[in-house]
Design a protein around this motif. Sequence first.
Motif, PDB file in Angstrom:
ATOM      1  N   LEU B 118      -2.830 -19.611  -1.850  1.00  0.00           N
ATOM      2  CA  LEU B 118      -2.348 -18.570  -0.952  1.00  0.00           C
ATOM      3  C   LEU B 118      -0.945 -18.152  -1.368  1.00  0.00           C
ATOM      4  N   TYR B 119      -0.699 -16.844  -1.328  1.00  0.00           N
ATOM      5  CA  TYR B 119       0.635 -16.324  -1.641  1.00  0.00           C
ATOM      6  C   TYR B 119       1.360 -16.011  -0.342  1.00  0.00           C
ATOM      7  N   PHE B 120       2.561 -16.573  -0.165  1.00  0.00           N
ATOM      8  CA  PHE B 120       3.384 -16.243   0.990  1.00  0.00           C
ATOM      9  C   PHE B 120       4.665 -15.579   0.494  1.00  0.00           C
ATOM     10  N   PRO B 121       4.834 -14.263   0.730  1.00  0.00           N
ATOM     11  CA  PRO B 121       6.096 -13.637   0.317  1.00  0.00           C
ATOM     12  C   PRO B 121       7.229 -14.199   1.148  1.00  0.00           C
ATOM     13  N   VAL B 122       8.352 -14.498   0.536  1.00  0.00           N
ATOM     14  CA  VAL B 122       9.466 -15.032   1.321  1.00  0.00           C
ATOM     15  C   VAL B 122      10.760 -14.251   1.159  1.00  0.00           C
ATOM     16  N   VAL B 123      10.962 -13.625   0.008  1.00  0.00           N
ATOM     17  CA  VAL B 123      12.203 -12.852  -0.141  1.00  0.00           C
ATOM     18  C   VAL B 123      11.926 -11.560  -0.893  1.00  0.00           C
ATOM     19  N   THR B 270      17.736  -2.727  -1.357  1.00  0.00           N
ATOM     20  CA  THR B 270      16.505  -3.479  -1.607  1.00  0.00           C
ATOM     21  C   THR B 270      15.564  -3.347  -0.428  1.00  0.00           C
ATOM     22  N   SER B 271      16.107  -3.454   0.784  1.00  0.00           N
ATOM     23  CA  SER B 271      15.253  -3.278   1.953  1.00  0.00           C
ATOM     24  C   SER B 271      14.633  -1.896   1.941  1.00  0.00           C
ATOM     25  N   ALA B 272      15.423  -0.895   1.549  1.00  0.00           N
ATOM     26  CA  ALA B 272      14.885   0.466   1.486  1.00  0.00           C
ATOM     27  C   ALA B 272      13.696   0.520   0.535  1.00  0.00           C
ATOM     28  N   ALA B 273      13.788  -0.222  -0.578  1.00  0.00           N
ATOM     29  CA  ALA B 273      12.667  -0.230  -1.516  1.00  0.00           C
ATOM     30  C   ALA B 273      11.470  -0.936  -0.922  1.00  0.00           C
ATOM     31  N   GLY B 274      11.753  -1.924  -0.026  1.00  0.00           N
ATOM     32  CA  GLY B 274      10.653  -2.692   0.544  1.00  0.00           C
ATOM     33  C   GLY B 274       9.859  -1.909   1.557  1.00  0.00           C
ATOM     34  N   GLU B 275      10.393  -0.773   2.005  1.00  0.00           N
ATOM     35  CA  GLU B 275       9.713  -0.080   3.083  1.00  0.00           C
ATOM     36  C   GLU B 275       8.389   0.493   2.703  1.00  0.00           C
ATOM     37  N   GLY B 276       8.310   1.090   1.532  1.00  0.00           N
ATOM     38  CA  GLY B 276       7.080   1.809   1.237  1.00  0.00           C
ATOM     39  C   GLY B 276       6.075   1.014   0.443  1.00  0.00           C
ATOM     40  N   ILE B 277       6.155  -0.333   0.452  1.00  0.00           N
ATOM     41  CA  ILE B 277       5.278  -1.058  -0.465  1.00  0.00           C
ATOM     42  C   ILE B 277       3.835  -1.067   0.020  1.00  0.00           C
ATOM     43  N   ASP B 278       2.965  -1.194  -0.961  1.00  0.00           N
ATOM     44  CA  ASP B 278       1.542  -1.216  -0.707  1.00  0.00           C
ATOM     45  C   ASP B 278       1.088  -2.661  -0.846  1.00  0.00           C
ATOM     46  N   VAL B 279       0.839  -3.320   0.312  1.00  0.00           N
ATOM     47  CA  VAL B 279       0.534  -4.749   0.280  1.00  0.00           C
ATOM     48  C   VAL B 279      -0.962  -4.983   0.196  1.00  0.00           C
ATOM     49  N   LYS B 280      -1.361  -5.811  -0.777  1.00  0.00           N
ATOM     50  CA  LYS B 280      -2.793  -6.104  -0.906  1.00  0.00           C
ATOM     51  C   LYS B 280      -3.192  -7.162   0.110  1.00  0.00           C
ATOM     52  N   ASP B 281      -4.480  -7.460   0.135  1.00  0.00           N
ATOM     53  CA  ASP B 281      -4.978  -8.422   1.117  1.00  0.00           C
ATOM     54  C   ASP B 281      -4.415  -9.811   0.916  1.00  0.00           C
ATOM     55  N   ASP B 282      -4.186 -10.175  -0.355  1.00  0.00           N
ATOM     56  CA  ASP B 282      -3.680 -11.533  -0.561  1.00  0.00           C
ATOM     57  C   ASP B 282      -2.156 -11.581  -0.456  1.00  0.00           C
ATOM     58  N   LEU B 283      -1.581 -10.532   0.122  1.00  0.00           N
ATOM     59  CA  LEU B 283      -0.149 -10.453   0.355  1.00  0.00           C
ATOM     60  C   LEU B 283       0.667 -10.326  -0.931  1.00  0.00           C
ATOM     61  N   THR B 284       0.030  -9.874  -2.009  1.00  0.00           N
ATOM     62  CA  THR B 284       0.841  -9.584  -3.198  1.00  0.00           C
ATOM     63  C   THR B 284       1.110  -8.087  -3.234  1.00  0.00           C
ATOM     64  N   PHE B 285       2.181  -7.708  -3.930  1.00  0.00           N
ATOM     65  CA  PHE B 285       2.558  -6.307  -3.990  1.00  0.00           C
ATOM     66  C   PHE B 285       3.609  -6.154  -5.085  1.00  0.00           C
ATOM     67  N   GLN B 301      10.519  -9.414  -5.767  1.00  0.00           N
ATOM     68  CA  GLN B 301      10.104 -10.239  -4.655  1.00  0.00           C
ATOM     69  C   GLN B 301       9.747 -11.616  -5.193  1.00  0.00           C
ATOM     70  N   SER B 302       9.655 -12.567  -4.290  1.00  0.00           N
ATOM     71  CA  SER B 302       9.217 -13.878  -4.726  1.00  0.00           C
ATOM     72  C   SER B 302       8.331 -14.487  -3.658  1.00  0.00           C
ATOM     73  N   TRP B 303       7.331 -15.222  -4.098  1.00  0.00           N
ATOM     74  CA  TRP B 303       6.383 -15.851  -3.191  1.00  0.00           C
ATOM     75  C   TRP B 303       6.489 -17.362  -3.250  1.00  0.00           C
ATOM     76  N   ILE B 304       6.008 -17.995  -2.184  1.00  0.00           N
ATOM     77  CA  ILE B 304       5.723 -19.423  -2.221  1.00  0.00           C
ATOM     78  C   ILE B 304       4.214 -19.511  -2.358  1.00  0.00           C
ATOM     79  N   ILE B 305       3.744 -20.225  -3.366  1.00  0.00           N
ATOM     80  CA  ILE B 305       2.300 -20.364  -3.556  1.00  0.00           C
ATOM     81  C   ILE B 305       1.898 -21.771  -3.136  1.00  0.00           C
ATOM     82  N   VAL B 306       0.875 -21.871  -2.286  1.00  0.00           N
ATOM     83  CA  VAL B 306       0.392 -23.185  -1.844  1.00  0.00           C
ATOM     84  C   VAL B 306      -1.124 -23.219  -1.958  1.00  0.00           C
ATOM     85  N   TYR B 307      -1.684 -24.419  -1.867  1.00  0.00           N
ATOM     86  CA  TYR B 307      -3.130 -24.564  -1.826  1.00  0.00           C
ATOM     87  C   TYR B 307      -3.610 -24.369  -0.395  1.00  0.00           C
ATOM     88  N   ALA B 308      -4.727 -23.657  -0.218  1.00  0.00           N
ATOM     89  CA  ALA B 308      -5.274 -23.451   1.124  1.00  0.00           C
ATOM     90  C   ALA B 308      -5.724 -24.775   1.705  1.00  0.00           C
TER      91      ALA B 308
END
Lengths: 294, 358, 289
Positions: B118-123, B270-285, B301-308
Amino acid sequence: MQELVRALDLRPRRTWRGTKNMIMTVLLGGSVVVVAVPLVLVMVSVFAKGGSILFAHFPKFLTADIPPTRVAGPGMGPAIVGTLMITGMATLIAVPLGVMGAIYLHEYGGQSKFARLVRFMAMVMTGVPSIVMGLFIYVVWTLNFKLQGFGGALALACLMLPIVINASEQMLKLVPHSLREASYALGATKARTVLTIVLPAASSGIVSGSLLAVARAAGETAPLLFTIGATRVLNTSLFHGDDTALSARIFENAKEAVANAQERGWGAALALVLLTFTLTVIARVITAFATRRK
Amino acid sequence: MKTWIAILASSTALFAASCKKGDDAGNAKMTEGKGAAKAEPTTGPVSLSASGSTFQKAFQEVAMDSFMKSHPDIKLTYGGGGSGKGRQDLADMVVDFAGSDSKFKDEDKAKIKGGDILYFPVVLGAVTVSYNVDGADKLNLSPDTLAKIFQGDITKWNDPAIVADNKDAKLPADAIVVAHRADGSGTTDIFTKYLDAASGGAWKLKSGSTVDWPKNTQAGQGNGGVAQIVSSTKGAIGYVDLSDAKAAKLHYANIKNKNGKFIEPTSESTSAAGEGIDVKDDLTFSAVDAKGDAAYPIAGQSWIIVYAKQADPKKGAALKQYLTYLLGDAQKDLPGLDFAPLPKSLQDKAVAQLAKIQ
Amino acid sequence: MTGKPDLRGKGQLADKAFGGLAVGAAALVLLILALIAVTMTNRARPVLGHMGLDFFTSSTWSEHDNIFGALPFIWGTVYTAVIAVTLAVPVSLGVALFITQIAPVWLKRPLVYLIDLLAVVPSVVFGLWGVLMLAPHLNRSFLTAGIILAIMIVPIITSLAREVIETTAQADKEAAYALGATRWEMIMAAVIPHSKGGLVGAVMLGLGRAMGETIAAALVIGSSAQIALSPFKSGDSMPAVIANQWGEASDLQKSALIGLAVTLFVMTIVVNLIANRIVQRSMQKSRGA
């Protein structure tokens, strides 16, 4: 008479050869200056920059844990303890083995084929780059036992071994053979002779030679990079978990762009330089003392 | 004889003492750089280890510090080492979670040993183009110029392409020294994806965690390593995340965004850039080259990846707690560290995904 | 220890045990060297199988494409070592000559201590100074690395050169003076010809040490995989690559790095062997005279 002297004019003259001599003398003296310059520059930087954090925050710098990269403030305690413990363990391994090896070479082996081979290989071993020793211990030890301080100690011991063997053999050579012969004449075994007569006679030389090897080992970085891992908190065990040392820490901080981390790097460098200098001075004092007594 | 026995005895004692002590000293401490130690599962307290992206490392250090203060029985470590290492460590199950600025490549998915991830976006964060040139306090750079600099087509600072965007600056004729990442890096991935998308075909080296840089460029380890090359080399240019660039006191450029404006990398842009993002189902973008006047174009961006599926329920519970903290309270710390918090909608989706961790 | 101790039996056992321990300790040297050769070559086999001889001749090093060519790093190692020796030898020789021939007696000891001090400073401290104080002015390049390496090998060359020079026969020196030579001419006529061999050996030992030096090179050489002739360009050397890339290396890459270590091992041993041979020969010659 006086006209004759004036006519002959026997005063010493400035010749090209004389000038050349003077130029070369100046150049040779200049080379001493050239050597002194980087030493002075480096020492000034280390003492000025390192001193500003080490002495200003004494003794906190020597005891506190290492702060995260960006945080300001002193703290190299784990690295100092690490260096002392790892180098200490390496000494415990290398010095007895090295002295025993030298004893074999001088007291038992002499010029036999095996002894000559060992002597030759010890000389070869002094030329092995320290990074090769580090990778070697990684392959035979760390892969089986994980990252730990002891692996670093083993790597340093491998580096120290040939140095201790060489230095000790030189010291054993200096012990007059008459002492040994007297001991044998009294019925002592070879082992007893070596342990009670020869070693004590050579002890000051062996100790000072070993101290120099220890100073060299304390400053080594490459062997530790692959074997001890990295940590910022104190680890009092050589066998469990990552450890750190001054040399490894200096290397890490030298690669950082953040001023706080660089400052700690200088402080660690000062601590390491003071440690190695102290060991060297003690070694020299022991030698001077011993020769004076003789 | 007696002295030898004494020496032997004391050294054996030392040996034995160092063997026994510090049983818990080995378990989870704050480690940095290489060698994230594998945390041993214990009955009482829990230890979690992680490695990976240096992009989010500064955030992880601060977040872990505060989290451990309020949860003294949970120990956390973050080893850094680059997104590539983090993904590899997670695939090998050497760490409990990984920080990564980019996804697993399709061909690497087979190597993942522990099942679904699972991908969890954090920053969100900005990737700056930092440089070290006299006479240029604030440079403007366009994407095609950037592409040509980093692939070696433009070699001097006073090149007409650079001068064109910077009429006020007095650029010297010095050579440009390009610095890039030696390790497998999500920051490289973000930067090269941007060059691919925005340079209008000028960028020839493709995108990815590692790239075949020209031979005369210099390589650094981690964002910190590139920052150090730039700060200590005259004429250097390199890509460094904003947080590390500021900590190293580097100068960084304003980059021309999709709308044609030269934007400075900041938490706000950076926040301004984050506004229009197209987020996929697995939370990647991907947030690079975003639309909007105020958007900084090289936003990452950076994600935390963990096992489901979590094998150890104690660890799974601790993991959920830490992730909740990262997605909640810890977001407030981000602007102070020069990152940008996640947009609310993304935050909500991530929190909802927490339920998938078993 | 007087009287009539019966030293048979018990004494003999302890004596034999001690002798055995001594042999064992000496044999350790052989064991370790053999183990190094065997285990490291073994670990390097995967990459050699993958690349074949291209490992030594290819100049591409890309972990991403799994191509590992060591040539740029072999070049970097040799080139920086040569630069270091070129810078260090004139200086070391000058210092050795100054200490042995020119310095008054009261100056000799302090000068020797000065050189010793240089030898005691750990290489990582020189590296720290190099990257934080030198690199901002000189940038990272073969030359910058060469300078730091030169500083580090000066003590080795100087002390060996001193030893060799001091074996010059006093008679030869006095003969030169008797013929009216200036001090410099005496040095050229008596000292140098006598010491030539030993000096070459000392230089080669310095070369060997410079090739194996890791930390200083890793910090200031620039980490570029290029083969360049200009000393002002950046490059990389074998030990520096190993130190810098190890932490994030994949398995095949680790094998490649160990392959580099084996190559470095062989190269430094060969250089050191030649050097020691030359030094020993020249010492023998001078003893004969």
